[in-house]
Design an enzyme around this catalytic site. Structure first.
Site, PDB file in Angstrom:
ATOM      1  N   GLN A   1     -13.508 -22.784  24.170  1.00 41.22           N
ATOM      2  CA  GLN A   1     -14.609 -22.022  24.075  1.00 41.22           C
ATOM      3  C   GLN A   1     -15.359 -22.057  25.448  1.00 41.22           C
ATOM      4  OE1 GLN A   1     -17.003 -24.047  21.307  1.00 41.22           O
ATOM      5  NE2 GLN A   1     -15.965 -23.427  19.670  1.00 41.22           N
TER       6      GLN A   1
ATOM      7  N   GLU B   1      -8.207 -27.432  14.333  1.00 41.73           N
ATOM      8  CA  GLU B   1      -9.337 -27.502  13.613  1.00 41.73           C
ATOM      9  C   GLU B   1      -8.805 -27.854  12.078  1.00 41.73           C
ATOM     10  OE1 GLU B   1      -9.989 -22.612  12.813  1.00 41.73           O
ATOM     11  OE2 GLU B   1     -10.697 -23.717  14.608  1.00 41.73           O
TER      12      GLU B   1
ATOM     13  N   SER C   1      -5.868 -24.618  21.375  1.00 43.53           N
ATOM     14  CA  SER C   1      -6.103 -23.456  20.574  1.00 43.53           C
ATOM     15  C   SER C   1      -6.220 -22.159  21.248  1.00 43.53           C
ATOM     16  CB  SER C   1      -7.562 -23.476  20.168  1.00 43.53           C
ATOM     17  OG  SER C   1      -7.740 -22.282  18.843  1.00 43.53           O
TER      18      SER C   1
END
Length: 426
Positions: free
Chosen positions: A172, A312, A198
């Site tokens: 992120q 996740e 990710s």
């Protein structure tokens, strides 16, 4: 959503035969809102997620002067306004996307924007992003700790340019700079230091930038987004495939079939990896025009899994592997120690407390088959742990999932949908 302290997770009394429609993707919804807020005109975001994290994002954009109007069609988001020097506060809750995606936007106006949230958000990694923003010309107050509370003093725009970024704790950080990059004076060039987790979420960010009219470029570990005027009249959010994880896992653990409506044929969502994972663990998986259908026999194969790109999914996958026919290892997910809680410590503690043989490794978990029993499954204000507890309860009577309402972060209707999945549950 029940508000009691614990929820008795229902036991599957027979094979499943259910169809589920999960809500919109949180990752896509909040990226769409950010891009809409720096786009010319207004953007109608169709089928967005309505959850705590999504509402916190809309509230943050509202504080920065964007118009956000809900209707039966979706949410219409307009361009941020520049402000006139006022001071505003943004509530982060425990939303990583809000804590990371909004501070770059705060540099674009003439406001002092103060950020703070739940105690848990103060423990989540943020320092590399704040450091990169400062190097790009942002004026930060109180960001020396690398955590909220802090403030961004906006001066009507951000110079932008080139910066090195350590995004190993969260992809992120990178997405935050790339999403706002089109609005920076000279765009942004980010050179990564360390491997980010990710990769699918990075691909998601690049894809959505293109859909809104940006021209992102990637050369290995270097990313460039030039200054560009964005515009998109409407964007439709895909179902959240990570939130579908406990439902498709239910077919494997309890036996029978579960179909997820609207599963996209092509997607950048990490949750799409479930298709190959469930096959590896023993399920039959079919993707068709009517969605994704998973059929299982209540037999789970032990496996060695590197979940670095899809971390996740770890809580649900770990719960599933507690029912496997042999030992399993999950690796590549050290970054989960900085999520809503230290997920590795939480999973090892809670799964073992119910009789499991689960231990932490340097970057994951080792899970050996062991008889499970009922008891309280603590969730640490983490929505994914609520989902893991629900999966355990399919075959273990008496699993009491603590604070089920915390799942409202991404899936407010989860408990009700879970009960509908199991019409004969005890």
């Amino acid at each position: 959503m029940p508000q009691e302290a614990t929820w008795r997770a229902p036991v599957a009394e027979g094979e499943l035969d259910a169809t589920v429609r999960v809500p919109g993707s949180k990752s896509i919804t909040n990226r769409a809102y950010v891009l809409a807020a720096i786009s010319r005109g207004t953007t109608l975001v169709r089928e967005p997620l309505d959850s705590r994290d999504a509402r916190l994002m809309l509230a943050a954009l509202d504080r920065l002067g964007a118009s956000c109007q809900s209707s039966p069609e979706g949410v219409r988001v307009g361009l941020l306004t520049r402000g006139d020097g006022e001071e505003v506060s943004v509530e982060l809750g425990n939303a990583g996307t809000v804590a990371r995606f909004v501070p770059p936007l705060a540099t674009l106006g003439f406001r002092t924007v103060r950020f703070d949230g739940d105690p848990a958000i103060r423990r989540r990694p943020l320092a590399p992003l704040l450091r990169a923003l400062t190097e790009l010309g942002a004026d930060l107050d109180g960001g020396g700790t690398g955590a909220p509370p802090f403030a961004v003093r906006g001066h009507g725009g951000l110079r932008g340019g080139a910066v090195e970024l350590d995004s190993s704790a969260s992809s992120q950080f990178l997405s935050a700079l790339l999403l706002s990059g089109p609005a920076f004076d000279t765009g942004v060039t980010v050179r990564l230091v360390g491997r980010p987790p990710s990769e699918p979420h990075i691909a998601m960010t690049l894809d959505m930038l293109r859909r809104f009219g940006a021209r992102p470029q990637r050369d290995g570990d270097e990313f460039h987004v030039p200054h560009t005027e964005l515009s998109l009249s409407e964007y439709t959010v895909e179902p959240d495939l990570s939130s579908a994880a406990p439902f498709v896992a239910a077919a494997l653990v309890a036996g029978g079939s579960v179909r997820i409506e609207g599963w996209p044929a092509e997607t950048t969502q990490p949750g799409d990896w479930l298709r190959s994972l469930l096959r590896e663990l023993g399920a039959e998986v079919t993707l068709g025009a009517d969605g994704l259908t998973v059929t299982g026999t209540a037999t789970v194969r032990g496996a060695t899994l590197d979940l670095h790109e899809v971390g996740e999914l770890t809580p649900v996958v770990a719960a599933v592997l507690c029912f496997a026919d042999g030992p399993s290892v999950i690796s590549g997910v050290a970054h989960l120690r900085g999520h809503e809680t230290d997920r590795l410590a939480a999973l090892a503690t809670e799964l073992s407390a119910l009789g499991g043989d689960v231990t932490e490794t340097e970057d994951g978990l080792r899970i050996n088959p062991a008889p499970l029993h009922g008891g309280t499954f603590h969730t640490y204000d983490d929505h994914r742990l609520v989902m893991a507890g629900a999966v355990l309860g399919l075959r273990v009577p008496g699993v009491l999932v603590e604070n089920p309402a915390t799942v409202g972060k991404t899936y407010p209707g989860f408990v009700e949908d879970w009960h509908r999945l199991l019409p004969t549950a005890s």
